[in-house]
Scaffold this motif. Structure first.
Motif, mmCIF file in Angstrom:
data_model
loop_
_atom_site.group_PDB
_atom_site.id
_atom_site.type_symbol
_atom_site.label_atom_id
_atom_site.label_comp_id
_atom_site.label_asym_id
_atom_site.label_seq_id
_atom_site.Cartn_x
_atom_site.Cartn_y
_atom_site.Cartn_z
ATOM 1 N N GLU A 75 0.347 -4.360 3.502
ATOM 2 C CA GLU A 75 0.684 -4.786 2.139
ATOM 3 C C GLU A 75 2.032 -4.241 1.687
ATOM 4 O OE1 GLU A 75 -1.468 -6.843 -0.245
ATOM 5 O OE2 GLU A 75 -1.552 -7.383 1.870
ATOM 6 N N LEU A 76 2.321 -2.993 2.019
ATOM 7 C CA LEU A 76 3.596 -2.402 1.636
ATOM 8 C C LEU A 76 4.763 -3.112 2.312
ATOM 9 C CD1 LEU A 76 2.586 1.367 1.761
ATOM 10 C CD2 LEU A 76 3.329 0.126 -0.281
ATOM 11 N N LEU A 77 4.561 -3.512 3.563
ATOM 12 C CA LEU A 77 5.615 -4.213 4.281
ATOM 13 C C LEU A 77 5.745 -5.662 3.806
ATOM 14 C CD1 LEU A 77 7.729 -4.321 6.522
ATOM 15 C CD2 LEU A 77 5.906 -4.842 8.146
ATOM 16 N N ARG A 84 7.075 -9.447 -3.414
ATOM 17 C CA ARG A 84 6.389 -10.738 -3.268
ATOM 18 C C ARG A 84 4.990 -10.643 -3.879
ATOM 19 N NH1 ARG A 84 8.387 -9.404 1.769
ATOM 20 N NH2 ARG A 84 10.261 -10.521 2.420
ATOM 21 N N VAL A 85 4.959 -10.591 -5.188
ATOM 22 C CA VAL A 85 3.682 -10.500 -5.903
ATOM 23 C C VAL A 85 3.699 -11.474 -7.070
ATOM 24 C CG1 VAL A 85 3.323 -8.078 -5.292
ATOM 25 C CG2 VAL A 85 4.513 -8.642 -7.404
ATOM 26 N N GLN A 86 2.527 -11.870 -7.483
ATOM 27 C CA GLN A 86 2.421 -12.710 -8.669
ATOM 28 C C GLN A 86 2.745 -11.869 -9.902
ATOM 29 O OE1 GLN A 86 -1.396 -14.506 -9.127
ATOM 30 N NE2 GLN A 86 -0.824 -15.726 -10.912
ATOM 31 N N LEU A 87 3.600 -12.402 -10.776
ATOM 32 C CA LEU A 87 4.052 -11.638 -11.938
ATOM 33 C C LEU A 87 3.001 -11.682 -13.042
ATOM 34 C CD1 LEU A 87 7.809 -12.740 -12.027
ATOM 35 C CD2 LEU A 87 6.774 -10.757 -10.908
ATOM 36 N N LEU A 88 2.056 -10.760 -12.951
ATOM 37 C CA LEU A 88 1.009 -10.654 -13.972
ATOM 38 C C LEU A 88 1.459 -9.667 -15.048
ATOM 39 C CD1 LEU A 88 -2.151 -10.515 -11.680
ATOM 40 C CD2 LEU A 88 -1.120 -12.504 -12.804
ATOM 41 N N PRO A 89 1.387 -10.060 -16.308
ATOM 42 C CA PRO A 89 1.916 -9.215 -17.398
ATOM 43 C C PRO A 89 1.382 -7.793 -17.406
ATOM 44 C CG PRO A 89 1.404 -11.408 -18.217
ATOM 45 C CD PRO A 89 0.884 -11.357 -16.815
ATOM 46 N N HIS A 90 0.056 -7.626 -17.200
ATOM 47 C CA HIS A 90 -0.491 -6.275 -17.304
ATOM 48 C C HIS A 90 0.017 -5.368 -16.186
ATOM 49 C CE1 HIS A 90 -3.351 -7.745 -14.252
ATOM 50 N NE2 HIS A 90 -3.626 -6.465 -14.005
ATOM 51 N N GLN A 91 0.247 -5.947 -14.994
ATOM 52 C CA GLN A 91 0.764 -5.139 -13.891
ATOM 53 C C GLN A 91 2.217 -4.742 -14.122
ATOM 54 O OE1 GLN A 91 0.101 -7.504 -10.384
ATOM 55 N NE2 GLN A 91 -2.045 -6.870 -10.186
ATOM 56 N N ILE A 92 3.017 -5.707 -14.558
ATOM 57 C CA ILE A 92 4.432 -5.427 -14.816
ATOM 58 C C ILE A 92 4.579 -4.410 -15.942
ATOM 59 C CG2 ILE A 92 6.633 -6.423 -15.530
ATOM 60 C CD1 ILE A 92 5.774 -7.199 -12.726
ATOM 61 N N TYR A 93 3.738 -4.532 -16.974
ATOM 62 C CA TYR A 93 3.821 -3.606 -18.110
ATOM 63 C C TYR A 93 3.514 -2.177 -17.662
ATOM 64 C CZ TYR A 93 2.656 -1.188 -22.431
ATOM 65 O OH TYR A 93 2.610 -0.264 -23.447
#
Length: 467
Positions: free
Chosen positions: A219-221, A152-161
């Motif tokens: 946050e992990l949960l 459940r996170v916002q799909l930000l390109p730099h994080q996903i990359y």
């Protein structure tokens, strides 16, 4: 579904509730049938033309029991009023005849072959549904974003990359160094989540500053549905007092504050002894290292990453090759596992480390030739063969040349008298090799690819007489 007619006294089993044991037809109620399950002390009423039941008739050769615990092996059977009469011999060889009504009801068909013999067979559509579901799961597992899209996170390109690049590595070791607020915690969580789902990691150890333990837990949960357990002093002491072994082995996913490891040598020792697949250190940039002063926090984390040398009693320190000479010269480290003997001589190592081990603890000289697989597949068979022949020849020559140069340099050093060449006795080498092999085996358990690589190395070392 049942296809036979029901008669009082017959034994049937529920297709959906096999744990009820053998049922007995108690009454026929027109379109319904009442089944008693003595083992579970329950009754069920089913529609006679659509009951999820299977008729139970034991084949000749089976050993069964009666309600009085009499065991006998079936030698014959015949039908009487739609019920089965079993004939057989008991454990003393006596002839017995038992009506199926008198058989023990405490029978459960849990094994596939038992269900098959009992006629408890599922319909094809259930099998097709299962295979289709498994096919979908397989396709999902092959996706390049598997393990990264679920949180459940916002799909930000730099994080996903970043998470994708790191998660694809076997046993990743990286420093996430984004600016403040760009989501390093999210990136670490994505990597951990991916490693768990793909089976590359089963046990994860996260070390964080004291003030952030509960924030990480939540946050992990909340974001990744990962149920971590906090290892604090109270929990550690309780498990220790209960003599339940290493407290860190009681959970697969563990959160711990750094100060607890730094301040308590016993807790630190137990954390090191536990086998972790992945370790995450928050606020790692605060771990200070310098040639003159290294923080206790840095030494704590560094010790958790060590393997073979730690197992033989050393306190390893990972250094880039460019810093080895200076560290030896200034006494920051007592010994170094740097390179082959001749290479260490040429780089000046023996000027500051005058007790080299020869033969060394390295397994062999190493020559790597790496090529893109698509490019390799485009080569003709002749070119592939030529490269393979070249590689084997080059590797063999490199090993031979290094061996010759090593022996020549060792002879010079022994004659010169300034350097003492240490030759471990075979018994000590065997002890070290055994410890190293055990460490390799533990590492090989992390993935099939690691297992394959180790098997290849062990096979070569055995051929060379190293094992």
């Amino acid at each position: 579904m049942s296809e036979s007619t029901f008669s009082i006294g017959q034994r049937w089993i529920s297709n959906s509730e096999a744990e009820l044991g053998l049922g007995i037809v108690k009454e026929e109620l027109g379109r319904r049938v009442l089944i008693s399950f003595p083992a579970a002390e329950e009754e069920r009423t089913y529609a006679a033309d659509n009951a999820p039941l299977s008729r139970v008739i034991y084949p000749i050769g089976d050993t069964v029991s009666t309600e009085e615990a009499l065991k006998f092996t079936i030698t014959a059977q015949h039908e009487l009023n739609s019920c089965i009469i079993y004939h057989g011999k008991d454990e003393e060889g006596q002839e017995v005849s038992i009506h199926e009504l008198d058989l023990s009801s405490r029978v459960q068909f849990s094994k596939p072959q038992d269900r098959l013999f009992a006629g408890q067979i599922d319909k094809n559509r259930q099998f097709e549904l299962r295979t289709e579901a498994l096919s979908h799961q397989h396709r999902l597992a092959q996706s390049s974003v598997f393990g990264l899209m679920g949180p459940r996170v916002q799909l930000l390109p730099h994080q996903i990359y970043i998470a994708h690049q790191v998660a694809q590595r076997h046993a990743p070791r990286v420093l996430l160094a984004d600016e403040v607020g760009l989501g390093k915690t999210i990136e670490a969580g994505l990597i951990a989540h991916h490693q768990l789902l793909t089976g590359r990691a089963e046990r994860i150890f996260i070390i964080v500053p004291d003030s952030l333990v509960h924030q990480w837990l939540i946050e992990l949960l909340r974001r990744f549905n990962l149920h971590f357990s906090i290892m604090d002093h109270e929990r550690f002491d309780a498990i220790t007092e209960a003599n339940e072994g290493n407290p860190f082995d009681t959970e697969q996913l563990v959160l711990c504050h750094l100060s607890m490891l730094v301040d308590s040598p016993d807790i630190y020792k137990q954390a090191c002894a536990s086998k972790w697949d992945l370790m995450i250190v928050d606020e790692a940039h605060h771990l200070q290292w310098s040639e003159k002063d290294t923080s206790a926090e840095y030494l704590c984390i560094e010790g958790l990453a060590a393997e073979v040398f730690r197992l033989v009693g050393a306190a390893p320190s990972a250094l880039p090759f460019s810093e080895v000479y200076t560290s030896l010269e200034k006494g920051i480290v007592d010994a170094a596992d740097a390179s082959a003997y001749i290479n260490n001589t040429n780089s000046g190592m023996h000027k500051v480390a005058k007790f080299p081990i020869y033969p060394g603890i390295h397994s062999m000289a190493n020559l790597q030739f790496i090529m893109n697989k698509k490019k390799w597949n485009k080569l003709s068979k002749d070119n592939q063969t030529a490269l393979e022949v070249w590689y084997i020849a080059a590797y063999t020559e490199m090993r031979r040349a290094a061996d010759v140069e090593d022996k020549e340099q060792v002879a010079k050093d022994k004659a010169g008298g300034e350097i003492t060449v240490v030759d471990w006795v075979q018994e000590e080498r065997d002890k070290f090799r055994k410890i190293a092999v055990n460490a390799w085996e533990n590492f090989a358990k992390k993935s099939p690819l690691a297992r394959e690589a180790l098997n290849s190395q062990l096979s070569f070392m055995k051929k060379m007489g190293m094992l």
